[in-house]
Motif scaffolding. Structure first.
Motif, PDB file in Angstrom:
ATOM      1  N   LEU A 165       0.821  -1.205   0.000  1.00  0.00           N
ATOM      2  CA  LEU A 165       0.000   0.000   0.000  1.00  0.00           C
ATOM      3  C   LEU A 165       0.856   1.256   0.000  1.00  0.00           C
ATOM      4  CD1 LEU A 165      -2.800  -1.076   2.521  1.00  0.00           C
ATOM      5  CD2 LEU A 165      -2.697  -1.377   0.048  1.00  0.00           C
ATOM      6  N   TRP A 166       2.126   1.117  -0.381  1.00  0.00           N
ATOM      7  CA  TRP A 166       3.029   2.259  -0.522  1.00  0.00           C
ATOM      8  C   TRP A 166       2.412   3.254  -1.490  1.00  0.00           C
ATOM      9  CZ3 TRP A 166       6.964   3.004  -4.672  1.00  0.00           C
ATOM     10  CH2 TRP A 166       7.869   4.036  -4.367  1.00  0.00           C
ATOM     11  N   ARG A 167       2.331   4.505  -1.087  1.00  0.00           N
ATOM     12  CA  ARG A 167       1.550   5.512  -1.814  1.00  0.00           C
ATOM     13  C   ARG A 167       1.922   5.636  -3.296  1.00  0.00           C
ATOM     14  NH1 ARG A 167      -1.551   9.948  -0.227  1.00  0.00           N
ATOM     15  NH2 ARG A 167      -1.657  11.630  -1.734  1.00  0.00           N
ATOM     16  N   PRO A 168       3.209   5.811  -3.670  1.00  0.00           N
ATOM     17  CA  PRO A 168       3.525   5.905  -5.106  1.00  0.00           C
ATOM     18  C   PRO A 168       3.137   4.650  -5.888  1.00  0.00           C
ATOM     19  CG  PRO A 168       5.353   6.721  -3.777  1.00  0.00           C
ATOM     20  CD  PRO A 168       4.413   6.043  -2.840  1.00  0.00           C
ATOM     21  N   GLY A 169       3.218   3.480  -5.223  1.00  0.00           N
ATOM     22  CA  GLY A 169       2.813   2.252  -5.902  1.00  0.00           C
ATOM     23  C   GLY A 169       1.322   2.216  -6.164  1.00  0.00           C
ATOM     24  N   VAL A 170       0.534   2.654  -5.199  1.00  0.00           N
ATOM     25  CA  VAL A 170      -0.919   2.713  -5.381  1.00  0.00           C
ATOM     26  C   VAL A 170      -1.273   3.740  -6.447  1.00  0.00           C
ATOM     27  CG1 VAL A 170      -3.110   3.277  -4.264  1.00  0.00           C
ATOM     28  CG2 VAL A 170      -1.394   1.922  -3.042  1.00  0.00           C
ATOM     29  N   LYS A 171      -0.552   4.855  -6.464  1.00  0.00           N
ATOM     30  CA  LYS A 171      -0.779   5.882  -7.485  1.00  0.00           C
ATOM     31  C   LYS A 171      -0.542   5.310  -8.887  1.00  0.00           C
ATOM     32  CE  LYS A 171       1.088  10.343  -9.056  1.00  0.00           C
ATOM     33  NZ  LYS A 171       1.873   9.822 -10.185  1.00  0.00           N
ATOM     34  N   ALA A 172       0.544   4.542  -9.043  1.00  0.00           N
ATOM     35  CA  ALA A 172       0.831   3.924 -10.338  1.00  0.00           C
ATOM     36  C   ALA A 172      -0.260   2.945 -10.727  1.00  0.00           C
ATOM     37  CB  ALA A 172       2.190   3.227 -10.296  1.00  0.00           C
ATOM     38  N   LEU A 173      -0.744   2.165  -9.744  1.00  0.00           N
ATOM     39  CA  LEU A 173      -1.812   1.197 -10.001  1.00  0.00           C
ATOM     40  C   LEU A 173      -3.090   1.891 -10.453  1.00  0.00           C
ATOM     41  CD1 LEU A 173      -3.063  -1.637  -9.890  1.00  0.00           C
ATOM     42  CD2 LEU A 173      -3.470  -1.272  -7.452  1.00  0.00           C
ATOM     43  N   LEU A 174      -3.433   2.992  -9.797  1.00  0.00           N
ATOM     44  CA  LEU A 174      -4.659   3.700 -10.156  1.00  0.00           C
ATOM     45  C   LEU A 174      -4.573   4.278 -11.566  1.00  0.00           C
ATOM     46  CD1 LEU A 174      -5.473   5.562  -6.802  1.00  0.00           C
ATOM     47  CD2 LEU A 174      -6.456   3.439  -7.680  1.00  0.00           C
ATOM     48  N   ARG A 175      -3.412   4.774 -11.939  1.00  0.00           N
ATOM     49  CA  ARG A 175      -3.261   5.295 -13.302  1.00  0.00           C
ATOM     50  C   ARG A 175      -3.379   4.181 -14.324  1.00  0.00           C
ATOM     51  NH1 ARG A 175       1.648   7.312 -16.562  1.00  0.00           N
ATOM     52  NH2 ARG A 175       0.598   8.258 -18.331  1.00  0.00           N
ATOM     53  N   ILE A 176      -2.796   3.036 -14.020  1.00  0.00           N
ATOM     54  CA  ILE A 176      -2.891   1.890 -14.930  1.00  0.00           C
ATOM     55  C   ILE A 176      -4.346   1.473 -15.108  1.00  0.00           C
ATOM     56  CG2 ILE A 176      -2.371  -0.567 -15.131  1.00  0.00           C
ATOM     57  CD1 ILE A 176       0.370   0.058 -13.893  1.00  0.00           C
ATOM     58  N   ILE A 177      -5.076   1.400 -14.004  1.00  0.00           N
ATOM     59  CA  ILE A 177      -6.494   1.029 -14.080  1.00  0.00           C
ATOM     60  C   ILE A 177      -7.256   2.019 -14.959  1.00  0.00           C
ATOM     61  CG2 ILE A 177      -8.635   0.866 -12.740  1.00  0.00           C
ATOM     62  CD1 ILE A 177      -7.027  -0.275 -10.442  1.00  0.00           C
ATOM     63  N   GLU A 178      -6.976   3.305 -14.786  1.00  0.00           N
ATOM     64  CA  GLU A 178      -7.679   4.337 -15.553  1.00  0.00           C
ATOM     65  C   GLU A 178      -7.431   4.168 -17.051  1.00  0.00           C
ATOM     66  OE1 GLU A 178      -8.111   9.190 -15.428  1.00  0.00           O
ATOM     67  OE2 GLU A 178      -6.190   8.293 -14.921  1.00  0.00           O
ATOM     68  N   VAL A 179      -6.169   3.960 -17.446  1.00  0.00           N
ATOM     69  CA  VAL A 179      -5.835   3.830 -18.858  1.00  0.00           C
ATOM     70  C   VAL A 179      -6.420   2.553 -19.447  1.00  0.00           C
ATOM     71  CG1 VAL A 179      -3.943   3.545 -20.500  1.00  0.00           C
ATOM     72  CG2 VAL A 179      -3.753   5.222 -18.654  1.00  0.00           C
ATOM     73  N   VAL A 180      -6.323   1.456 -18.708  1.00  0.00           N
ATOM     74  CA  VAL A 180      -6.809   0.169 -19.201  1.00  0.00           C
ATOM     75  C   VAL A 180      -8.331   0.183 -19.335  1.00  0.00           C
ATOM     76  CG1 VAL A 180      -7.050  -2.271 -18.630  1.00  0.00           C
ATOM     77  CG2 VAL A 180      -4.829  -1.162 -18.403  1.00  0.00           C
ATOM     78  N   GLU A 181      -9.016   0.723 -18.359  1.00  0.00           N
ATOM     79  CA  GLU A 181     -10.479   0.751 -18.430  1.00  0.00           C
ATOM     80  C   GLU A 181     -10.965   1.582 -19.612  1.00  0.00           C
ATOM     81  OE1 GLU A 181     -12.920   1.536 -15.161  1.00  0.00           O
ATOM     82  OE2 GLU A 181     -12.570  -0.458 -14.357  1.00  0.00           O
ATOM     83  N   ALA A 182     -10.246   2.649 -19.931  1.00  0.00           N
ATOM     84  CA  ALA A 182     -10.676   3.530 -21.020  1.00  0.00           C
ATOM     85  C   ALA A 182     -10.444   2.914 -22.389  1.00  0.00           C
ATOM     86  CB  ALA A 182      -9.948   4.873 -20.919  1.00  0.00           C
ATOM     87  N   ASN A 183      -9.465   2.021 -22.504  1.00  0.00           N
ATOM     88  CA  ASN A 183      -9.056   1.563 -23.830  1.00  0.00           C
ATOM     89  C   ASN A 183      -9.193   0.064 -24.079  1.00  0.00           C
ATOM     90  OD1 ASN A 183      -7.832   4.173 -24.982  1.00  0.00           O
ATOM     91  ND2 ASN A 183      -6.858   3.995 -22.983  1.00  0.00           N
ATOM     92  N   TYR A 184      -9.492  -0.715 -23.045  1.00  0.00           N
ATOM     93  CA  TYR A 184      -9.652  -2.160 -23.223  1.00  0.00           C
ATOM     94  C   TYR A 184     -10.933  -2.649 -22.535  1.00  0.00           C
ATOM     95  CZ  TYR A 184      -4.786  -1.913 -24.684  1.00  0.00           C
ATOM     96  OH  TYR A 184      -3.613  -1.590 -25.335  1.00  0.00           O
ATOM     97  N   PRO A 185     -12.082  -2.063 -22.866  1.00  0.00           N
ATOM     98  CA  PRO A 185     -13.329  -2.496 -22.217  1.00  0.00           C
ATOM     99  C   PRO A 185     -13.716  -3.908 -22.661  1.00  0.00           C
ATOM    100  CG  PRO A 185     -13.830  -1.038 -24.035  1.00  0.00           C
ATOM    101  CD  PRO A 185     -12.325  -1.045 -23.900  1.00  0.00           C
ATOM    102  N   GLU A 186     -14.396  -4.594 -21.802  1.00  0.00           N
ATOM    103  CA  GLU A 186     -14.950  -5.923 -22.110  1.00  0.00           C
ATOM    104  C   GLU A 186     -13.895  -6.905 -22.630  1.00  0.00           C
ATOM    105  OE1 GLU A 186     -17.916  -7.123 -21.562  1.00  0.00           O
ATOM    106  OE2 GLU A 186     -18.790  -5.287 -20.774  1.00  0.00           O
ATOM    107  N   THR A 187     -12.679  -6.810 -22.103  1.00  0.00           N
ATOM    108  CA  THR A 187     -11.651  -7.778 -22.487  1.00  0.00           C
ATOM    109  C   THR A 187     -11.354  -8.762 -21.374  1.00  0.00           C
ATOM    110  OG1 THR A 187      -9.967  -6.160 -21.858  1.00  0.00           O
ATOM    111  CG2 THR A 187     -10.519  -6.319 -24.194  1.00  0.00           C
ATOM    112  N   LEU A 188     -11.969  -8.591 -20.218  1.00  0.00           N
ATOM    113  CA  LEU A 188     -11.806  -9.521 -19.103  1.00  0.00           C
ATOM    114  C   LEU A 188     -13.076 -10.350 -18.946  1.00  0.00           C
ATOM    115  CD1 LEU A 188      -9.940 -10.361 -16.678  1.00  0.00           C
ATOM    116  CD2 LEU A 188     -11.383  -8.867 -15.304  1.00  0.00           C
ATOM    117  N   GLY A 189     -12.929 -11.649 -19.108  1.00  0.00           N
ATOM    118  CA  GLY A 189     -14.086 -12.511 -18.938  1.00  0.00           C
ATOM    119  C   GLY A 189     -14.361 -12.836 -17.483  1.00  0.00           C
TER     120      GLY A 189
END
Length: 537
Positions: free
Chosen positions: A228-252
């Protein structure tokens, strides 16, 4: 046993593995010359911009095609897909995304065409700007990722979906962020998603039925507060944001196993960034609940359950461990590397201000050479011109607006034409001015008639005032609001080809590797300058 919690997700979890690397063409001439070879490969590529096989162009899709490539569709859903595809065809006049790719965005917005069209167009622009279609060929993951990134592909689930395994609890997220930086991790995750799309295509062929998504298994054994190290969580949140915007409905399906007590804390941090309609595909198990009925055996064949989860299959996913501090990099080193990652491209960016155009000098030795260009208007509206001069301009002037209190990043605004020069005397116009709107992609070429110096110019475009009234028009007001500080921005690439190397006009780019613009549009030509330009919105 039943899962501890069941949540929904239509997006891919931001953790997968990197593919192999090969060289990619860096020459537009190379792209044009390799056009016929690329067309032959187009049907086999995993790029979502590739042509769709056997799709009907009528107002109704072939039933066998739907069953083979798309899956179950209601008549209304089929109609939405056709309408959105036709809109893209009419707007872009060239290569469009595959039906499978369009369908993902429609499903992500419950087949609301307007909402799906908006996020799809935003994603296509993002893919163009960052050349995501070529990521699998250009991205080479650093050695530290091979050694310490605890994720990898592992067979497929019972539905034929590619299976990705991530041992998140064993990953030193702090060490990876300190050694690589946020941008490298994001680039790695994007390559994983591109690899996932490619594997879905392969499995569609193998199982002879549509497979458009993959399954992700996340093992949280070992997860603790250090994750839960803050910069690591920040990186994770950015990754989630980019992936959700550009790869919808790719997880079954997302299977989260051995969730510890600290997991609810992590979930509280990331769940607000996951769409409400995306959570039914999350299955979360605590302890050993995954080992009985309702657990892994319901979704994965027993013979491929990994050994570290009690199965008999050897899994090649790295075990991870702590990243040595000797591999850590300073904040300055990480910042420089992140800038390099997103600017290391054949494309350049430029800012255009009111009264300060951006100009590019091209010296031509041999007449009948071909100047080619490919640019996107990222912000505001611009006018594109080409001029010719027999004498070289003075050294470029940069940041001309600094004296007026307006600054622009060094090197992204250059002026060449001296104010003392007279049009028609010191230099001449060889192209009819081309007005380009925000969001348009423009490809074109000009066959030079004379040697000398050619100047490509991008100029700020302001809407003309209404002649019958002193009141501003609605369009004028909106344009002023849209272009803050009277600033426009373009990203461009140019190349000079010998006439013997040029295969027709830039219309050939409709079916070739254009490294920046994946969509092309109607051609407008200027017979006087022997040139052609294409614009896609």
């Amino acid at each position: 046993m039943v899962p501890l919690i069941a949540w929904h997700s239509a997006q891919t979890y931001p953790t997968l593995t990197a593919p192999c690397t090969t060289a990619t063409p860096t020459s537009l001439g190379h792209w044009i010359q390799s056009r016929s070879d690329w067309i032959q490969r187009a049907s086999a590529t995993s790029s979502p911009i590739s042509p769709t096989p056997a799709a009907s162009t009528s107002n109704k899709l072939d039933a066998d095609y739907i069953k083979r490539y798309l899956g179950d569709l209601t008549p209304l859903q089929e109609s939405c897909l056709i309408r959105l595809r036709h809109w893209l065809q009419e707007t872009h006049k060239g290569k469009i995304p595959k039906d499978e790719h369009i369908l993902r965005f429609l499903r992500a917005r419950d087949f609301n065409i307007d909402k799906a069209r908006e996020i799809l167009c935003q994603s296509l622009t993002w893919r163009k700007q960052h050349q995501v279609d070529y990521l699998l060929d250009t991205w080479s993951s650093p050695q530290v990722l091979h050694d310490y990134y605890t994720g990898g592909w592992h067979h497929h689930d019972k539905d034929g979906r590619p299976l990705y395994i991530l041992r998140l609890g064993h990953m030193d997220t702090k060490g990876l962020v300190r050694a690589l930086g946020e941008e490298s991790l994001l680039r790695h995750v994007l390559s994983i998603n591109e690899e996932g799309l490619r594997r879905c295509e392969e499995n569609t062929k193998v199982f002879v039925r549509p497979i458009s998504c993959w399954t992700c298994l996340v093992d949280l054994e070992g997860l603790n507060m250090r994750h839960l190290w803050r910069p690591g969580v920040k990186a994770l949140l950015r990754i989630i944001e980019v992936v959700e915007a550009n790869y919808p409905e790719t997880l079954g399906r997302l299977l989260i196993l051995r969730a510890p007590r600290v997991f609810p804390v992590l979930w509280t941090l990331v769940s607000p960034f996951i769409d409400e309609n995306t959570r039914k595909k999350f299955l979360i198990y605590a302890g050993n609940d995954y080992q009985g009925p309702g657990g892994l055996v319901d979704y994965i064949d027993k013979e491929i359950i990994p050994d570290f989860l009690g199965g008999e299959c050897m899994c090649e996913v790295p075990e991870g461990g702590l990243v040595p501090k000797s591999l850590y990099r300073t904040a300055e080193e990480l910042e420089n590397d992140e800038i390099r990652l997103w600017t290391e491209t054949i494309y350049q960016s430029a800012s255009i201000f009111k009264g300060a155009p951006h100009e590019l000098l091209i010296e031509i030795i041999d007449a009948s050479s071909v100047i080619t260009w490919d640019f996107d208007v990222c912000k505001g509206d611009v006018i594109f011109n080409i001029y010719h001069s027999k004498r070289a301009p003075q050294p470029p002037r940069k940041d001309p607006l600094a004296t007026h209190g307006i600054t622009s990043p060094a090197g992204n605004n250059v002026q060449l034409i001296d104010k003392s020069w007279l049009l028609g005397q010191d230099y001449s116009m060889v192209e009819s001015p081309l007005t380009c709107k925000e969001g348009e992609s423009v490809q074109g070429s000009h066959v030079t008639r004379w040697p000398g110096f050619y100047i490509l110019q991008w100029k700020f475009h302001s809407m003309p005032a209404c002649a019958t009234t002193n009141l501003p028009r609605v369009d004028d007001v909106l344009a002023t609001l849209q272009v803050s500080s009277h600033k426009c921005k373009v990203m461009y690439y140019t190349e000079v080809l010998g006439s013997e190397d040029f295969r027709g006009s830039m219309t050939s780019l409709e079916s070739s590797h254009s490294g920046f613009s994946q969509l092309s549009a109607a051609t407008t030509s200027s017979s006087q300058s022997q040139s052609s330009s294409m614009i896609s919105r």
